[in-house]
Write an enzyme that holds these catalytic residues in place. Structure first.
Site, PDB file in Angstrom:
ATOM      1  N   ASN A   7      -9.784  83.519 -22.224  1.00 53.28           N
ATOM      2  CA  ASN A   7     -11.121  83.213 -21.706  1.00 53.28           C
ATOM      3  C   ASN A   7     -11.728  82.175 -22.649  1.00 53.28           C
ATOM      4  OD1 ASN A   7     -13.721  83.154 -20.751  1.00 53.28           O
ATOM      5  ND2 ASN A   7     -14.077  85.357 -20.910  1.00 53.28           N
ATOM      6  N   ARG A  91      -9.174  82.807 -17.376  1.00 50.94           N
ATOM      7  CA  ARG A  91     -10.409  82.991 -16.625  1.00 50.94           C
ATOM      8  C   ARG A  91     -11.020  81.606 -16.419  1.00 50.94           C
ATOM      9  NH1 ARG A  91     -15.852  86.419 -18.246  1.00 50.94           N
ATOM     10  NH2 ARG A  91     -16.835  86.098 -16.247  1.00 50.94           N
ATOM     11  N   HIS A 180     -18.873  86.626 -11.662  1.00 51.62           N
ATOM     12  CA  HIS A 180     -18.365  87.963 -12.016  1.00 51.62           C
ATOM     13  C   HIS A 180     -17.407  88.464 -10.938  1.00 51.62           C
ATOM     14  CE1 HIS A 180     -22.434  88.750 -14.220  1.00 51.62           C
ATOM     15  NE2 HIS A 180     -21.516  88.419 -15.132  1.00 51.62           N
ATOM     16  N   ARG A 241     -31.633  85.203 -18.802  1.00 52.34           N
ATOM     17  CA  ARG A 241     -31.817  84.372 -17.603  1.00 52.34           C
ATOM     18  C   ARG A 241     -32.934  84.930 -16.728  1.00 52.34           C
ATOM     19  NH1 ARG A 241     -25.816  84.885 -16.440  1.00 52.34           N
ATOM     20  NH2 ARG A 241     -24.842  83.324 -17.772  1.00 52.34           N
ATOM     21  N   GLU A 385     -11.948  93.067 -16.463  1.00 52.88           N
ATOM     22  CA  GLU A 385     -11.631  91.740 -15.922  1.00 52.88           C
ATOM     23  C   GLU A 385     -10.299  91.230 -16.461  1.00 52.88           C
ATOM     24  OE1 GLU A 385     -15.650  89.360 -15.590  1.00 52.88           O
ATOM     25  OE2 GLU A 385     -15.869  90.958 -17.030  1.00 52.88           O
TER      26      GLU A 385
END
Ligand code: ADP
Length: 398
Positions: A7, A91, A180, A241, A385
């Site tokens: 990642n 990823r 996601h 955010r 993940e």
């Protein structure tokens, strides 16, 4: 089989060497401060060993070389040679509307990832650097790209189109993509397995609540809608955010404070969310819990607002799915915070959601937290993940 999962971010690179069949992690770690100086943290879960080293990492290439070197190191490593790595799974943030599933990396795939840079300007270049660094370090090794957006590509146009002139969609590919996706896919698939088949889990809402948060509405295993949009800024408020916001708020701030669009977006991405609502207490939900416990009103407002917005999305998605069979909580907050789960589900009895306070005390493991007479089965399902990436990689390399 050994799959190396990568990642790559702009200045960091996370890795896990894992068995896709058992999910066992042989080694994992993190390269940080790429482009500045360089630091490697390497862990071997089986022995509990942790190694930290300063290694110059001017680019991702040196970071990957450092990972290869420590994986085969006679003392700290876990394999004898790089040949023991069967394939590498990456990823990748944005697959645009080009990728509906994971894909074996070749020149065309890399070009398509490059073409998506305008849609994922912060992440796609770093993802590509990770891919190219692995190509250099392990020539000929099969590599797979797993996209954060792919799972959401089953959304119908009424969910993914924005109500703006068509040319921005046809010419510029501006639409809802969602993120996601690897987590939403892993968790919804696991929910269906745990329910004994899709016949018991037609309509599932997944709440991925972490530092970044998103919800998805999943019908018969396929995503119908999701809360993030063209970028991960949309949806519920998050750690830093803002989530959904009237665009005129941005216009007002830019005009009054003479801010550029990029500066305003940085504020909405990095300085907003629960961090802003709590007047700077923290973006971390554990800190907010502690502050609220001490009577900090702003921290309490941040927690209340987060729960309220997540609850609103659950209501919206129950409507979109024409009912609900399962509600699933995952990621840092979803897996660990009993108070947040209870707060979100408060007042949702009319939807058939009844939480059992005792069962809701669970943390970080698969569990049903609803009462036996709850019409909706409410689950905590830890996401993984990396395992999903490793499994996709193994399947595509067979
Ligand atoms: P990321 O989006 O970075 O992958 P995670 O899924 O790891 O994030 O979630 C990180 C968030 O989970 C942090 O805000 C952290 O405070 C929160 N979290 C972890 N454990 C708990 C807990 N016991 N109670 C409340 N929040 C928690």
């Amino acid at each position: 089989m050994n799959i190396l999962v990568i990642n790559a971010g702009s200045s960091s690179l996370k890795y896990q060497l894992m068995n896709p069949d058992t999910g066992d992690v042989t080694a994992k770690g993190l390269c940080e401060r790429i482009g500045l100086d360089g630091r490697l943290t390497h862990k071997v879960p089986a022995t509990g060993k942790k190694v930290e080293k300063d290694i110059p990492m001017p680019t991702h290439k040196e970071a990957i070389e450092a990972v290869m070197a420590i994986l085969v190191d006679p003392e700290d490593g876990v394999i004898k040679s790089v040949d023991e790595i069967d394939a590498v799974g990456h990823r990748v943030l944005h697959g645009g509307d080009k990728f509906v599933a994971s894909c074996l990396i070749d020149e065309a795939c890399k070009q398509a990832i490059r073409d998506c840079i305008p849609l994922g300007p912060l992440h796609n270049p770093a993802n590509l650097m990770g891919i190219e660094a692995c190509e250099k370090a392990m020539p000929g090794k099969p590599q797979v790209a797993v996209f954060d957006t792919a799972f959401h590509m089953t959304m119908p146009p009424k969910a993914y189109r924005y109500a703006i002139p068509t040319k921005y969609y046809t010419d510029d590919h501006l639409r809802r993509y969602g993120f996601h996706g690897t987590s939403h896919r892993f968790v919804s698939k696991r929910c269906i397995e745990l329910m004994g088949g899709v016949e018991n889990a037609h309509r599932v809402i997944v709440c991925h609540l972490g530092n970044g948060s998103s919800l998805s509405a999943v019908k018969d295993g396929k995503c119908q809608d999701t809360s993030m949009g063209l970028s991960p800024l949309a949806g519920v408020p998050m750690g830093t955010r803002a989530g959904d916001i009237d665009t005129c708020v941005a216009q007002f701030i830019m005009n009054k404070y003479n801010m550029s669009a990029d500066e305003c977006l940085t504020m909405l991405n990095k300085k907003s969310g629960v961090l802003a609502l709590s007047d700077g207490v923290s973006s971390d939900f554990r800190d907010l819990d502690a502050a609220a416990e001490q009577g900090n009103q702003a921290a309490q407002l941040a927690l209340d607002k987060f729960a309220y917005e997540v609850r609103k999305y659950i209501g919206a998605y129950a409507a979109a799915l024409e009912g609900l069979d399962c509600l699933v909580f995952t990621a840092g907050v979803g897996e660990n915070s009993a108070t947040m789960r209870a707060s979100i589900c408060e007042g949702l009895e009319y939807l058939g959601i009844k939480i059992d306070p005792e069962k809701n005390k669970t943390r970080g493991e698969e569990a049903i937290i609803s009462t036996p007479d709850s019409k909706v089965t409410v689950w905590v399902i830890p996401t993984n993940e990396e395992l999903m990436i490793a499994q996709d990689t193994a399947a595509l390399c067979k």
